[in-house]
Design an enzyme around this catalytic site. Structure first.
Site: not given
Ligand code: PLP
Length: 404
Positions: A198, A201, A224, A362
């Site tokens: 993922d 960030q 982001k 989250c």
């Molecule tokens: C923001 C984020 C997500 C979710 O991203 P979305 O754009 O809301 O789908 C998942 N993992 C991490 C580490 C994030 O910072």
């Protein structure tokens, strides 16, 4: 060094006042601000070329399709994917993870294991739990230590022939920890497991090289990294994308449809059902061009300065504790002040024009680990300044006096 004032002039929102005070935007971990070139590219698309892609023979449809595919190529170059059809447009990180987790339902058997890191965002936990419920596979958690680092010795112990997929973020949104993903990818592959990273960030701060990393999947969101909301990328190795079933059925993802049997389109279209966020896809390319123009080395230098300075200044405040003290971290500072609820600080400093995130970000399992309801998170971008940090520190001091 970057000319920060020149960079800031690229972002119209940064010269705005909020609650009568100059905006100080330290919520970059939730979403970044957008430069004028990105804002202009969105309106240019709707003013000049708006049409559906891959469908019409008419000129605008061709122009839109070309722009969309050129952007896919830019993203391919940016992350160094081997093929452009390994770069799938999605609506964001959450969608990309769900797509992969859903695909693994066709692969996992009862008793197989899915390893998830303790540092995850809910969107990289819940889809895997749903997958395990569906298939009878078992979810195991790679634990963390009090610095907010994953414990690699425990990770090594958890890996076995039963492990079918490992999932971890590249960088933690709640603590800023940069995880040793190269090591984790190699170890996962050593037991024959796939691995998803993922990168939500990570992409605002660095340029991932998916071939060098050798990860099977890498997901991120556009919003982001200076791009628009509602668009993201799922990179997947060709072999894996061929192996996984389609996620959604619909237009654009088929080769041939009859009521007896439907055959699926080639990659990447197999996973791109329906009309996508065309403007978003095109403009994500613009955002990536913008960031490369600033330069990731410059971005990292500036953000590291802000991290060091912000850490030092915040620690001057009595009773303040920083969560996430890994050696390897990005410009995220998560903190609390003894005896004060993070929400109360956030509310007071908002009145002073300062945007920070408060809450569990989250990532409730991390908050549970530290036995706290949440933190105040200041996440800095390359367009932020030390002067803004000074203003925040004074504001937090003032709020602390009012609340204690
Ligand atoms: C923001 C984020 C997500 C979710 O991203 P979305 O754009 O809301 O789908 C998942 N993992 C991490 C580490 C994030 O910072």
């Amino acid at each position: 060094m970057l000319d920060i004032q020149k960079i800031r002039a690229d972002f119209p929102i940064l010269s705005q006042k909020v609650n009568g005070k100059p905006l100080i935007y330290f919520d970059n971990g939730a979403t970044s601000q957008k430069p004028q070139v990105v804002i202009d590219a969105i309106s240019k698309y709707y003013q000049k070329i708006n049409a559906n892609i891959h469908r019409g023979v008419h000129t605008l449809s061709q122009l839109a399709t070309d722009a969309y595919e050129i952007s896919r190529g830019k993203i391919q170059n940016h992350i160094n994917a081997k093929h452009s059809h390994e770069v799938l447009f999605t609506s964001g990180t959450t969608f990309g993870i769900n797509l992969v987790a859903n695909g693994f339902a066709a692969i996992l058997k009862p008793g197989d294991e899915v390893l998830v890191s303790a540092l995850e965002h809910h969107s990289n936990i819940v889809p895997w739990q749903m997958l395990c419920e569906k298939t009878g596979a078992v979810l195991k958690v790679i634990p963390m230590n009090e610095k907010g680092e994953l414990i690699m010795a425990e990770f090594d112990k958890l890996l076995s022939k039963k492990t079918k997929i490992v999932t971890t973020n590249h960088i933690s949104n709640a603590l800023g920890t940069i995880n040793p993903i190269k090591y984790m990818i190699d170890q996962a592959h050593a037991v024959g497991a796939a691995i998803l990273i993922d990168g939500a960030q990570a992409v605002p701060h660095l340029k991932p090289d998916v071939q060098d990393l050798d990860c099977d999947f890498y997901v991120f969101s556009g919003h982001k990294m200076c791009g628009p909301t509602g668009v993201g990328i799922l990179y997947g190795k060709e072999d894996w994308l061929n192996k996984l079933p389609p996620y959604q059925g619909g237009g654009e993802m088929i080769k041939e449809v009859t009521f007896e049997k439907t055959t699926y389109a080639e990659l990447p279209h197999k996973f791109e059902a329906g009309t996508p966020n065309i403007a978003g896809g095109i403009v994500l390319g613009t955002a990536i061009d913008y960031m490369n123009g600033v330069g990731f080395e410059n971005i990292q230098k500036q953000e590291l300065e802000l991290l060091k300075y912000g850490t030092k200044r915040l620690l001057e405040i009595e009773g303040l504790k920083i969560f996430g003290t890994s050696q390897e971290k990005t410009s995220v500072i998560s903190f609390n002040i003894k005896g004060i609820h993070p929400y109360d600080i956030g509310t007071i400093i908002d009145k002073l024009g300062i945007a920070v995130r408060t809450g569990h970000h989250c990532a409730q399992p991390i908050m549970n680990y530290f036995e706290i309801p949440g933190t105040i998170r200041a996440s800095f971008s390359f367009y932020n300044t030390k002067e803004e940090i000074d203003v925040m520190v004074e504001a937090v001091k003032r709020a602390t006096l009012m609340l204690s």
